[in-house]
Design an enzyme around this catalytic site. Structure first.
Site, PDB file in Angstrom:
ATOM      1  N   ASP A   1       0.942  -1.073  -0.046  1.00  0.00           N
ATOM      2  CA  ASP A   1      -0.007  -0.162  -0.131  1.00  0.00           C
ATOM      3  C   ASP A   1       0.871   1.296  -0.101  1.00  0.00           C
ATOM      4  OD1 ASP A   1      -2.308  -1.642  -0.081  1.00  0.00           O
ATOM      5  OD2 ASP A   1      -2.586  -1.454   2.142  1.00  0.00           O
ATOM      6  N   CYS A   2       2.149   1.168   0.700  1.00  0.00           N
ATOM      7  CA  CYS A   2       2.723   2.258   0.813  1.00  0.00           C
ATOM      8  C   CYS A   2       3.742   2.279  -0.289  1.00  0.00           C
ATOM      9  CB  CYS A   2       3.399   2.550   2.231  1.00  0.00           C
ATOM     10  SG  CYS A   2       4.202   0.771   2.932  1.00  0.00           S
ATOM     11  N   TYR A   3       4.304   1.220  -0.977  1.00  0.00           N
ATOM     12  CA  TYR A   3       5.088   1.259  -2.013  1.00  0.00           C
ATOM     13  C   TYR A   3       4.236   0.247  -3.154  1.00  0.00           C
ATOM     14  CZ  TYR A   3       8.826   2.595   1.322  1.00  0.00           C
ATOM     15  OH  TYR A   3       9.259   3.417   2.267  1.00  0.00           O
TER      16      TYR A   3
END
Lengths: 390, 134
Positions: free
Chosen positions: A129-131
């Site tokens: 989700d963040c990368y």
């Protein structure tokens, strides 16, 4: 005649320090006496330039848009560690290329970066989700990187083996090709110029020592891996076989291709020549005594690589002065011998460090913590055990 | 006695003739084969060092040419790339004839006359700075 670190540093700051290389110092001691040389000289510089396999670089690439958590990473097809944070990696210099094998490895990537060449970075990530990005294929140069620094876990070995081969076939080793039946020998030390041989009991070289690393100003970060202060020593307290080591840290962006060179040892693997130079303050006559030692006073142990065991038999010892002649005697036979550590480069490093101190006022740092001293720790082997035996 | 090195090329059909024998027997030349690549049905090549009397050279070489060989002064050479070389000295440890050696200042020197083109240095050089031109 004791001098303090502070006195020596204030003389460096004032541009008044007397700085000479270890070779020059032993010449002065021989000509004018040890006491006079110790009084006159403030700092002695050392240098070595040999293959040092336990070396590598930490790199931070910065984030792409959208960003990626790099897990499988290659630089010019050489795998780098994906075991750090998203765009951090550690590239070990002995890592071979996936496509060119040991003819191009981590060391060659590092040399290319130092030479300002663009290097192809490929990475795959899991997509989080963040990368969210899962793949990247791009080119980077040293200037593009946020941080790039050496962290070499084991450099500047204090003394090293002289290698011979009693077996019937040529052996391809990290000390080069060893011809059968004692037909040649190789050795790898700067001898009288070698940093740790000049400070054999680690009085002045310790954690926090500022030094020369591949042309950059760096530091001794820790004891090196396999640091073994308990090796057999001669009357002067100098180890006669591989013993102390240091881990060093330095900015890759300040490094020079003159003092870092990738290497391939045929049928062995990738390595790199790393230039290390360490300044040693002439604090008192005790340290002056070891600084004044010449190749004739320093001993190395011959090991037979023809016996493929951890503990190789030794057919004897030789001095560095004997090694420098190009011929030694092993078991009554005359054996031609050649170095792997560059003496001309070691001399350049000691001279360059001398210039830094004398002209650029490069100051010395007293160790924040001493390296493990003789008598304090043993060098442990790896035993092969089963789970039941634990 | 003069000593010279020659690059011999054998035509495909000539490979079986014992020319070296004749150089010794008929011309009193001392051959030292430094490198050879001779296979039936293919053009062969030999790097040959000859020692002998001055007059014998001309006659011996004329004989080789009569036999269909092409003879030229050897151009084989060891090339050292100074840009790549770090002067570690490892090549000197594998050079049996000591053509590669370190001088008193530990600079690397090459004595072409001693080289036997064995390529041990080419294989050993960690910088891949040495190549053989043959």
């Amino acid at each position: 005649m004791a001098k303090s670190w502070e006195e020596i540093n204030s003389r460096i700051a004032a541009g008044e320090a007397v700085v000479v290389t270890a070779e020059e110092f032993s010449g002065m001691a021989a000509a004018d006496g040890l006491e006079s040389a110790a009084k006159k000289v403030d700092v002695v510089t050392t240098g070595t330039f040999g293959p040092m396999c336990s070396s590598g670089v930490f790199l931070n690439f910065g984030h792409s848009d959208p960003p990626i958590k790099m897990q499988t990473i290659t630089l010019n097809d050489v795998p780098a560690s994906g075991g750090l944070a998203a765009v951090d990696t550690y590239l070990g210099i002995t890592e071979p290329s996936l496509t060119r094998g040991i003819e191009y490895g981590g060391a060659h990537v590092v040399e290319d970066l130092i030479r300002g060449r663009a290097v192809r970075l490929k990475a795959i990530g899991p997509g989080t989700d963040c990368y969210p990005r899962t793949e990247i294929d791009t080119w980077v140069t040293l200037d593009d990187l946020n941080q790039a620094y050496f962290f070499n876990p084991r450099n500047a070995y204090q003394n090293y083996a002289v290698a011979v081969n009693s077996s019937d076939r040529t052996l391809y080793t990290y000390l080069g090709p060893l011809l059968p039946r004692y037909a040649n020998a190789t050795y790898c030390s700067a001898g009288a110029l070698s940093p740790l041989l000049n400070d054999p009991t680690y009085r002045t070289i310790g954690v926090g020592t500022r030094c020369f690393v591949a042309g950059a100003a760096g530091y001794v970060a820790w004891e090196g891996t396999q640091h073994n202060p308990n090796q057999v020593r001669d009357e002067a307290g100098v180890p006669m076989a591989p013993s102390g080591t240091i881990a060093v840290i330095a900015d890759l962006k300040q490094a020079s291709p003159e003092f870092f060179a990738a290497a391939t040892f045929t049928k062995y693997g990738v390595s790199a020549y790393v230039g290390i130079g360490i300044p040693i303050p002439v604090l008192d006559e005790e340290i002056a005594r070891t600084l004044a030692l010449t190749d004739a006073d320093l001993t190395a142990t011959i090991f037979d690589y023809g016996v493929d065991r951890r503990s190789r038999p030794s057919p004897g010892r030789v001095t560095y002065a004997q090694l420098r002649t190009g011929e030694i005697e092993v078991d009554g036979r005359k054996v031609p011998v050649g170095p792997i550590s560059s003496l001309p480069a070691a001399r350049r490093i000691a001279s360059e460090l001398k210039r830094w101190i004398a002209e650029e006022r490069f100051s010395l740092t007293q160790p924040l913590q001493l390296l493990p001293q003789p008598g304090t720790q043993s060098f442990k082997p790896l035993e092969i055990r089963t789970e039941e035996a634990i | 006695m003069p000593r010279k090195r020659f690059d011999l090329r054998f035509p495909p059909r000539q490979a079986a003739k014992p020319v070296i024998y004749h150089l010794v027997k008929d011309y009193d030349l001392t051959p030292n084969i430094l490198r050879a690549q001779i296979e039936p049905g293919q053009q062969g090549r030999m790097l040959l060092e000859l020692t002998g009397r001055k007059e014998a050279f001309a006659d011996g070489l004329a004989f080789l040419e009569r036999e269909g060989l092409t003879v030229s002064e050897a151009a084989a050479d060891i090339c050292l790339d100074d840009e790549k070389c770090v002067v570690c000295g490892l090549c000197t440890a594998v050079c049996k004839p000591q053509a590669l050696y370190l001088d008193d200042d530990f600079a690397l020197k090459f004595d072409k006359d001693k080289c036997v083109y064995c390529e041990a240095c080419v294989i050993a050089c960690p910088r891949r700075a040495i190549t053989l031109r043959f």
